[in-house]
Design a protein around this motif. Structure first.
Motif, PDB file in Angstrom:
ATOM      1  N   GLU A   1       0.917  -1.135   0.117  1.00 52.04           N
ATOM      2  CA  GLU A   1       0.056   0.129   0.307  1.00 52.04           C
ATOM      3  C   GLU A   1       1.099   1.372  -0.025  1.00 52.04           C
ATOM      4  N   ALA A   2       1.715   1.321   0.788  1.00 52.59           N
ATOM      5  CA  ALA A   2       2.861   2.293   0.787  1.00 52.59           C
ATOM      6  C   ALA A   2       3.764   3.175  -0.401  1.00 52.59           C
ATOM      7  N   LYS A   3       3.627   1.784  -1.198  1.00 56.73           N
ATOM      8  CA  LYS A   3       4.428   1.617  -2.342  1.00 56.73           C
ATOM      9  C   LYS A   3       3.760   1.518  -3.620  1.00 56.73           C
ATOM     10  N   LEU A   4       1.920   1.949  -3.593  1.00 53.03           N
ATOM     11  CA  LEU A   4       1.177   2.398  -4.544  1.00 53.03           C
ATOM     12  C   LEU A   4       0.865   3.695  -4.737  1.00 53.03           C
ATOM     13  N   ALA A   5       0.597   3.318  -2.906  1.00 53.67           N
ATOM     14  CA  ALA A   5       0.669   5.399  -3.235  1.00 53.67           C
ATOM     15  C   ALA A   5       1.519   6.012  -3.573  1.00 53.67           C
ATOM     16  N   SER A   6       2.847   5.118  -3.468  1.00 48.82           N
ATOM     17  CA  SER A   6       4.095   6.650  -3.552  1.00 48.82           C
ATOM     18  C   SER A   6       4.228   7.111  -5.415  1.00 48.82           C
ATOM     19  N   ILE A   7       3.181   5.720  -6.195  1.00 45.10           N
ATOM     20  CA  ILE A   7       3.622   5.832  -7.191  1.00 45.10           C
ATOM     21  C   ILE A   7       2.859   6.621  -7.875  1.00 45.10           C
ATOM     22  N   LYS A   8       1.395   6.991  -6.876  1.00 52.99           N
ATOM     23  CA  LYS A   8      -0.036   6.976  -7.734  1.00 52.99           C
ATOM     24  C   LYS A   8      -0.312   8.435  -8.477  1.00 52.99           C
ATOM     25  N   GLY A   9      -0.699   8.062  -9.879  1.00 56.97           N
ATOM     26  CA  GLY A   9      -1.104   9.795 -10.566  1.00 56.97           C
ATOM     27  C   GLY A   9       0.695   9.257 -12.171  1.00 56.97           C
ATOM     28  N   GLU A  10       1.355   7.791 -11.296  1.00 58.35           N
ATOM     29  CA  GLU A  10       2.495   7.545 -11.760  1.00 58.35           C
ATOM     30  C   GLU A  10       1.928   7.205 -13.589  1.00 58.35           C
ATOM     31  N   PRO A  11       2.886   7.768 -13.967  1.00 61.46           N
ATOM     32  CA  PRO A  11       2.459   7.134 -16.130  1.00 61.46           C
ATOM     33  C   PRO A  11       2.639   5.328 -15.286  1.00 61.46           C
ATOM     34  N   LEU A  12       2.043   4.906 -16.085  1.00 58.94           N
ATOM     35  CA  LEU A  12       1.725   3.351 -16.842  1.00 58.94           C
ATOM     36  C   LEU A  12       3.062   2.649 -16.371  1.00 58.94           C
ATOM     37  N   ASP A  13       3.766   3.581 -16.808  1.00 62.96           N
ATOM     38  CA  ASP A  13       5.365   2.404 -16.487  1.00 62.96           C
ATOM     39  C   ASP A  13       5.980   1.730 -15.903  1.00 62.96           C
ATOM     40  N   ALA A  14       5.086   3.543 -14.365  1.00 56.75           N
ATOM     41  CA  ALA A  14       5.964   2.973 -13.049  1.00 56.75           C
ATOM     42  C   ALA A  14       5.226   1.532 -12.108  1.00 56.75           C
ATOM     43  N   TYR A  15       3.479   1.723 -12.241  1.00 66.09           N
ATOM     44  CA  TYR A  15       3.062   0.527 -12.296  1.00 66.09           C
ATOM     45  C   TYR A  15       3.721  -0.641 -12.718  1.00 66.09           C
ATOM     46  N   LEU A  16       3.923  -0.934 -13.620  1.00 66.84           N
ATOM     47  CA  LEU A  16       4.300  -2.405 -14.558  1.00 66.84           C
ATOM     48  C   LEU A  16       5.836  -2.661 -13.883  1.00 66.84           C
ATOM     49  N   ALA A  17       6.908  -1.416 -13.172  1.00 67.37           N
ATOM     50  CA  ALA A  17       7.677  -2.000 -12.834  1.00 67.37           C
ATOM     51  C   ALA A  17       7.825  -2.664 -10.893  1.00 67.37           C
ATOM     52  N   LEU A  18       7.281  -1.836 -10.746  1.00 67.76           N
ATOM     53  CA  LEU A  18       6.402  -2.364  -9.160  1.00 67.76           C
ATOM     54  C   LEU A  18       6.329  -3.707 -10.036  1.00 67.76           C
ATOM     55  N   ALA A  19       4.476  -4.325  -9.962  1.00 69.31           N
ATOM     56  CA  ALA A  19       4.875  -5.304 -10.912  1.00 69.31           C
ATOM     57  C   ALA A  19       6.055  -6.235 -11.502  1.00 69.31           C
ATOM     58  N   HIS A  20       6.481  -6.093 -11.776  1.00 64.99           N
ATOM     59  CA  HIS A  20       7.600  -6.617 -12.290  1.00 64.99           C
ATOM     60  C   HIS A  20       8.773  -6.715 -11.655  1.00 64.99           C
ATOM     61  N   ASP A  21       9.266  -5.852 -10.464  1.00 65.33           N
ATOM     62  CA  ASP A  21      10.246  -6.146  -9.208  1.00 65.33           C
ATOM     63  C   ASP A  21       9.095  -7.400  -8.295  1.00 65.33           C
ATOM     64  N   TYR A  22       7.288  -7.105  -7.822  1.00 63.27           N
ATOM     65  CA  TYR A  22       7.627  -7.966  -7.093  1.00 63.27           C
ATOM     66  C   TYR A  22       7.716  -9.348  -7.948  1.00 63.27           C
ATOM     67  N   TYR A  23       7.563  -9.572  -8.873  1.00 66.79           N
ATOM     68  CA  TYR A  23       6.985 -10.685  -9.660  1.00 66.79           C
ATOM     69  C   TYR A  23       8.742 -11.805 -10.315  1.00 66.79           C
ATOM     70  N   HIS A  24       9.501 -10.877 -10.524  1.00 66.27           N
ATOM     71  CA  HIS A  24      11.188 -11.241 -10.134  1.00 66.27           C
ATOM     72  C   HIS A  24      11.523 -11.340  -9.068  1.00 66.27           C
ATOM     73  N   THR A  25      11.878 -10.378  -7.793  1.00 70.40           N
ATOM     74  CA  THR A  25      12.706 -10.115  -7.591  1.00 70.40           C
ATOM     75  C   THR A  25      11.585 -11.093  -5.645  1.00 70.40           C
ATOM     76  N   HIS A  26      10.587 -10.482  -5.850  1.00 68.25           N
ATOM     77  CA  HIS A  26       9.836 -11.228  -4.827  1.00 68.25           C
ATOM     78  C   HIS A  26       9.455 -12.568  -4.864  1.00 68.25           C
ATOM     79  N   HIS A  27       8.910 -13.040  -6.209  1.00 68.90           N
ATOM     80  CA  HIS A  27       7.832 -13.999  -6.389  1.00 68.90           C
ATOM     81  C   HIS A  27       6.725 -14.314  -5.849  1.00 68.90           C
ATOM     82  N   ALA A  28       6.249 -12.667  -5.401  1.00 69.30           N
ATOM     83  CA  ALA A  28       4.893 -12.438  -4.579  1.00 69.30           C
ATOM     84  C   ALA A  28       3.801 -12.251  -5.424  1.00 69.30           C
ATOM     85  N   PRO A  29       2.637 -13.255  -6.026  1.00 68.33           N
ATOM     86  CA  PRO A  29       1.968 -13.248  -7.408  1.00 68.33           C
ATOM     87  C   PRO A  29       0.852 -12.494  -6.799  1.00 68.33           C
ATOM     88  N   LEU A  30       0.629 -12.085  -5.595  1.00 68.19           N
ATOM     89  CA  LEU A  30      -0.459 -11.475  -5.009  1.00 68.19           C
ATOM     90  C   LEU A  30      -0.673  -9.911  -5.170  1.00 68.19           C
TER      91      LEU A  30
END
Length: 472
Positions: free
Chosen positions: A163-192
């Motif tokens: 929630e904190a990370k999503l709040a920090s990129i609120k209003g940012e371009p789509l690429d910011a959300y895709l980068a965060l999702a990419h990090d959660y997938y490849h680094t943290h292995h956190a599908p949820l």
């Protein structure tokens, strides 16, 4: 989209390089569900609500069996490797459920008692023997319920962090959300967390939601196919304005309609812009073993939808399409469509698809590639028709033979002579003469034959042709 079944909060065993939902290498193929299925490796789970398209109606995918909860109960932690090995019985088990059933068995209880007696015997053998610590309790003995406080605290921390990370990129371009999702997938292995981030991206950028929604569909493919089916139908509706009801209506008669009939129906669908890769990916998601369990005479709706989607691509595939190789849209689509037809017990339809592909390729192949791409497969197809006594389909090949001057090649010429003999339109002597000429020409360099300098293939083909000739 509908509500998603639970996704794992963490999946440490996920190979994000092999199953990279963000990369172009994520290409599903029919009958490969076991290669990408992660539903049995789920750990702590929580429900996720997938985004709904704001400009389309909710799509409904066919109900198919999912194995997402077949090995563990919701909320259970993953079993450690040591907890799946019974020291008393010296057996290793594949999952916690099987292990728990084993622990309750009479055989295990008896072996556990014997193991406990052997461990205590040395301590009671002599009073002079130095005292030994009591044996360690068996890891499979009944235990007090483990505290869920650490797991709950971890979930809360993970949720707060997201929630904190999503709040920090609120209003940012789509690429910011895709980068965060990419990090959660490849680094943290956190599908949820990946799913929640992509859903937030859809909500924040509804006009650019195709990319995150497609990533969601791929993620669902790993953990729950029925949800993936819903996601792909919704994507198709959003991209091409084809409602799920229209796709389902076409699917109702897909297994009782001829290949040419399905092609005609699918040509009626139109689109301003085609994304063949998306439709192929969706078709492969529907064409998986979980959805392809044919019960009795009824073919699952998911299987029929796979047929429809493959037919749509084949009906609108550019002709000629370039390049003409294994990656050609027509070729890859035809391969998938043929595989599904064969699986549901329609080999003749699979042969019709192959002939349709040969006809497409005969129109666009260059003189240099004609031999390998069209003529050699055509000869094999004709022999297969002879073996199946499908002489009518051999007549359907006349257009392809005319386009390629195929009757100039002796392998095709022999197949046609045998076909005429079997239909009582030619003599046995002519067919046998053609066979003998073929064998002689195989030994001549530069002759009009398709199988060159390969004695093994020549012998195998000669045996098949002789067998067809002797069957009348």
């Amino acid at each position: 989209m509908a509500t998603d079944p639970p996704l794992p909060a963490a999946d440490p065993g996920l190979d994000t390089q092999l199953l990279d939902i963000f990369g172009p290498s994520f290409q599903l193929q029919p009958f490969q569900h076991a290669a990408f299925d992660r539903s049995r490796h789920s750990c702590a789970k929580a429900a996720v609500t997938a985004p709904k398209s704001k400009d389309t109606t909710t799509s409904t995918a066919p109900t198919t069996h999912s194995s997402a909860s077949s090995t563990s109960k919701p909320g259970s932690a993953p079993a450690a490797a040591d907890d799946l090995y019974c020291r008393a019985c010296k057996k290793k088990f594949n999952n916690a459920a099987t292990m728990q059933n084993h622990v309750k068995s009479a055989k295990h209880i008896a072996n556990a008692k014997k193991a406990g007696q052997k461990a205590q015997a040395p301590a009671n053998a002599s009073a002079k023997a130095p005292s030994k610590p009591p044996p360690k309790p068996s890891p499979f003995a009944p235990k007090e319920p483990a505290s869920t406080a650490p797991v709950a605290a971890s979930k809360v921390a993970q949720k707060d962090e997201l929630e904190a990370k999503l709040a920090s990129i609120k209003g940012e371009p789509l690429d910011a959300y895709l980068a965060l999702a990419h990090d959660y997938y490849h680094t943290h292995h956190a599908p949820l967390s990946v799913a929640k981030t992509l859903i937030a991206a859809c909500d924040t950028h509804p006009q650019l939601a195709m990319r995150p929604r497609r990533l969601l569909a791929r993620l669902f493919c790993l953990y729950d196919l029925p949800m993936a089916h819903n996601a792909y139908l919704d994507l198709i509706q959003h991209a091409f304005a084809w409602p799920a009801s229209e796709i389902n209506a076409l699917a109702e008669t897909a297994n009782i309609t001829s290949v040419s009939g399905m092609q005609d129906k699918c040509r009626l669908l139109s689109s301003r812009a085609w994304d063949f890769a998306l439709i192929q990916e969706a078709a492969a998601a529907f064409a998986q073993p979980v959805a392809l369990e044919v019960t009795g005479s009824k073919v699952p709706q998911a299987t029929l939808i796979a047929l429809v989607l493959y037919h749509i691509v084949l009906a609108h595939c550019p002709s000629p399409c370039q390049p003409i190789d294994a990656a050609c849209v027509c070729q890859t689509t035809g391969t998938g469509l043929t595989a599904v037809y064969r699986h549901i017990g329609m080999p003749h339809a699979a042969m019709d698809v192959q002939l349709l592909l040969l006809h497409h390729q005969a129109k666009k192949a260059s003189a240099e590639s004609l031999h390998k791409i069209v003529l050699v497969p055509l000869a094999t197809w004709l022999v297969l028709c002879l073996e199946k006594d499908d002489l009518v389909r051999m007549q359907h090949a006349n257009d392809v033979i005319a386009l390629t001057n195929g009757d100039e090649f002796l392998e095709i010429k022999v197949a046609l002579k045998i076909s005429e003999y079997r239909r009582s339109m030619g003599s046995l002597w002519e067919a046998m003469q053609a066979m003998e000429e073929l064998k002689l020409q195989w030994q001549v360099q530069g002759s009009k034959t398709l199988v060159h300098d390969d004695h093994v293939k020549q012998q195998a083909l000669a045996e098949r042709l002789h067998h067809c000739l002797d069957r009348k």
